[in-house]
Design a protein around this motif. Structure first.
Motif, PDB file in Angstrom:
ATOM      1  N   ALA A 227     -16.962 -15.534  10.645  1.00  0.00           N
ATOM      2  CA  ALA A 227     -18.336 -15.093  10.889  1.00  0.00           C
ATOM      3  C   ALA A 227     -18.633 -13.827  10.115  1.00  0.00           C
ATOM      4  O   ALA A 227     -17.748 -13.019   9.822  1.00  0.00           O
ATOM      5  N   LEU A 228     -19.906 -13.661   9.790  1.00  0.00           N
ATOM      6  CA  LEU A 228     -20.471 -12.388   9.363  1.00  0.00           C
ATOM      7  C   LEU A 228     -21.344 -11.885  10.498  1.00  0.00           C
ATOM      8  O   LEU A 228     -22.192 -12.617  11.015  1.00  0.00           O
ATOM      9  N   THR A 229     -21.151 -10.652  10.899  1.00  0.00           N
ATOM     10  CA  THR A 229     -21.983 -10.060  11.937  1.00  0.00           C
ATOM     11  C   THR A 229     -23.240  -9.502  11.290  1.00  0.00           C
ATOM     12  O   THR A 229     -23.163  -8.673  10.375  1.00  0.00           O
ATOM     13  N   THR A 230     -24.402  -9.947  11.767  1.00  0.00           N
ATOM     14  CA  THR A 230     -25.664  -9.542  11.157  1.00  0.00           C
ATOM     15  C   THR A 230     -26.544  -8.716  12.081  1.00  0.00           C
ATOM     16  O   THR A 230     -27.590  -8.233  11.651  1.00  0.00           O
TER      17      THR A 230
ATOM     18  N   ALA B  26     -28.421 -10.175   5.501  1.00  0.00           N
ATOM     19  CA  ALA B  26     -27.206 -10.665   4.843  1.00  0.00           C
ATOM     20  C   ALA B  26     -27.532 -11.667   3.737  1.00  0.00           C
ATOM     21  O   ALA B  26     -27.035 -12.796   3.717  1.00  0.00           O
ATOM     22  N   THR B  27     -28.368 -11.232   2.799  1.00  0.00           N
ATOM     23  CA  THR B  27     -28.706 -12.078   1.656  1.00  0.00           C
ATOM     24  C   THR B  27     -28.374 -11.329   0.373  1.00  0.00           C
ATOM     25  O   THR B  27     -28.377 -10.098   0.337  1.00  0.00           O
TER      26      THR B  27
ATOM     27  N   TYR C 143     -23.156 -10.969  -0.332  1.00  0.00           N
ATOM     28  CA  TYR C 143     -23.007 -11.783   0.882  1.00  0.00           C
ATOM     29  C   TYR C 143     -22.598 -13.209   0.518  1.00  0.00           C
ATOM     30  O   TYR C 143     -21.801 -13.833   1.223  1.00  0.00           O
TER      31      TYR C 143
ATOM     32  N   ARG D 121     -19.238 -15.120   1.856  1.00  0.00           N
ATOM     33  CA  ARG D 121     -19.223 -16.459   2.455  1.00  0.00           C
ATOM     34  C   ARG D 121     -18.300 -17.400   1.681  1.00  0.00           C
ATOM     35  O   ARG D 121     -17.604 -18.226   2.274  1.00  0.00           O
TER      36      ARG D 121
ATOM     37  N   ASP E  75     -23.364 -16.838  10.796  1.00  0.00           N
ATOM     38  CA  ASP E  75     -24.055 -15.557  10.914  1.00  0.00           C
ATOM     39  C   ASP E  75     -24.303 -15.325  12.398  1.00  0.00           C
ATOM     40  O   ASP E  75     -25.040 -16.074  13.043  1.00  0.00           O
TER      41      ASP E  75
END
Length: 455
Positions: A193-196, A364-365, A369, A373, A387
């Motif tokens: 995961a990415l924490t957003t 997160a763009t 990023y 990913r 996300d």
């Protein structure tokens, strides 16, 4: 000097080669009880900082131990090859207190492996974050394709009170194109995961006083209130009947796109049979994008020692988690107003501020990023990263956003839903840790491919 290049298979082999030594060093760190809270022996925090500094020097970094009125942080630097970006790698080396030792199945400061997990205080939060950075650096050896700054904090669990001063003090030294904060979690075992987004935080104390001194509960009970009952009634006003926070003026929103199955949340939280969830709306909204308020503790006579007397004063510690988008100062004023307004029977209410922290939202763009990913997808063998929001708080992320607005901030982590960070029997899933180490090495390689140096 130009940035070297590595294939994915070369990095996989390099990380696998380094993992045994990385784990051994992680276990050495776990054995150091570096607790920055008041009342603990802070010489252990000093030992922890020295141990981290030694690890960074072993990776060829220029290292300094620094502080600004608080506990020691460690900064390590290596310049970027020509044309390559610089990446700041953050983690913290301090840990939470262990609490009730009888709830631990083994010594919290003696790491033990059980069923593929490494148990010990800080094994996941956040000494594994430190060692994930070390693993990536060791995988590259002398051929690191980017510049790096490692910022390893020493008082994150105690509120990061001196962190902003440290960042200002070392601002030019730590300026980077990408910031990787390894202090969050993955969505599940096997799913990165990415924490957003993260919630903000307010901790405070509320004290209720009804008497100058304790009096006989039989002689005076009836017309004369006791402080514990008054405090209980006051605390009960903080939530409505559904369990939503009832403090007027707090911000909240909906719209989380990830589903959190009820049975999974029940199991991960350890919710007792028959106990219902509280609040309304989707579970992910309740955890990530709406406020939450908990009573963390109460100061009052212990039951085994309590006399038959009306208690004159009682005190509770409150923890308010703020939805992304809220303002801690305004939210604290709203909480104080609520407590003063709802004081029962004319009880005297005093609210004392402890600390706060800002929530954050990350867009997160962009290419960095995308690189993250892609690195996660490779490390988790084709599984895409989620996300996700986090109900917890990392207030200094907002500080990084303000100080380095052009940097891409990647909030990653080594924890999973079963890590029990901050609680008894904290643990690290060793298989996930290996993937995290590989993902970070792949990320640095991909950042080198798409990045540009800081201006």
């Amino acid at each position: 000097m130009t940035a070297p290049t590595f294939t994915e298979s070369e990095l996989r082999a390099a990380v696998e080669r380094e993992l045994p030594g990385v784990r051994a060093d992680l276990e050495r760190l776990v054995r150091i009880p570096g607790i920055a809270f008041d009342g603990f022996d802070h010489s252990h925090v000093e030992r922890s900082a020295e141990a981290v500094a030694e690890l960074l020097r072993g990776c060829g970094l220029d290292v300094q131990i620094t502080r600004s009125g608080g506990q020691p942080a460690v900064i390590g630097r290596r310049a970027a090859p020509d044309g390559a970006p610089t990446v700041l790698l953050y983690a913290h080396h301090d840990v939470q207190p262990v609490g009730d030792l009888t709830l631990w199945l083994s010594d919290p400061f003696e790491p033990v492996e059980r069923d593929g997990r490494l148990y010990g205080r800080g094994a996941a939060d956040d000494k594994a974050g430190v060692m994930a950075h070390i693993a990536a650096l060791r995988a590259f050896g002398d051929a690191l394709p980017v510049g790096v700054v490692l910022f390893i904090e020493g008082e994150e669990e105690f509120g990061s009170d001196s962190l902003e001063r440290l960042l200002e003090q070392h601002r030019d030294e730590i300026a980077s194109d990408v910031i990787v904060i390894a202090d969050s979690a993955n969505w599940d075992v096997g799913v990165p995961a990415l924490t957003t987004s993260l919630r903000g935080l307010i901790n405070c104390f509320v004290e209720v006083r009804v008497l100058d001194h304790a009096v006989h509960s039989g002689m005076f009970g009836g017309p004369v209130p006791d402080a514990l009952t008054a405090l209980s009634r006051l605390l009960a006003t903080l939530h409505d009947d559904a369990g939503d926070v009832a403090v007027d003026g707090l911000y909240g929103r909906t719209g989380a796109t990830v589903d959190y199955p009820e049975q999974r949340l029940r199991a991960e939280a350890g919710l007792a049979d028959g106990v219902s969830f509280i609040g309304t709306g989707r579970l992910t909204d309740r955890i990530w994008t709406k406020p939450a308020l908990a009573v963390l503790g109460i100061d009052a006579p212990r039951t085994a020692e309590a006399p038959n007397a009306l208690v004159p004063a009682a005190k509770a510690k409150l923890s308010l988690r703020l939805a992304p988008g809220d303002d801690p100062k305004r939210a604290y004023a709203a909480l104080v107003a609520h407590l003063e307004k709802h004081a029962p029977w004319g009880a005297k209410v005093e609210v004392t501020f402890e600390h706060d922290g800002w929530p954050c939202v990350i867009d997160a763009t962009g290419p960095m990023y995308d690189a993250a990913r892609a690195a996660f997808r490779a490390a988790w063998d084709g599984v895409d990263a989620v996300d996700m929001g986090v109900g917890g708080s990392i207030p200094f992320i907002a500080t990084f956003q303000e100080m380095f607005p052009q940097a891409a901030i990647l909030v990653t982590g080594v924890e999973d839903p079963h890590s029990r960070a901050h609680g008894p029997n904290e643990s690290l899933h060793l298989g996930e840790f290996a993937r995290v180490c590989l993902a970070e090495a792949l990320l640095l390689a991909k950042v080198a491919e798409v990045g540009k140096p800081a201006s």
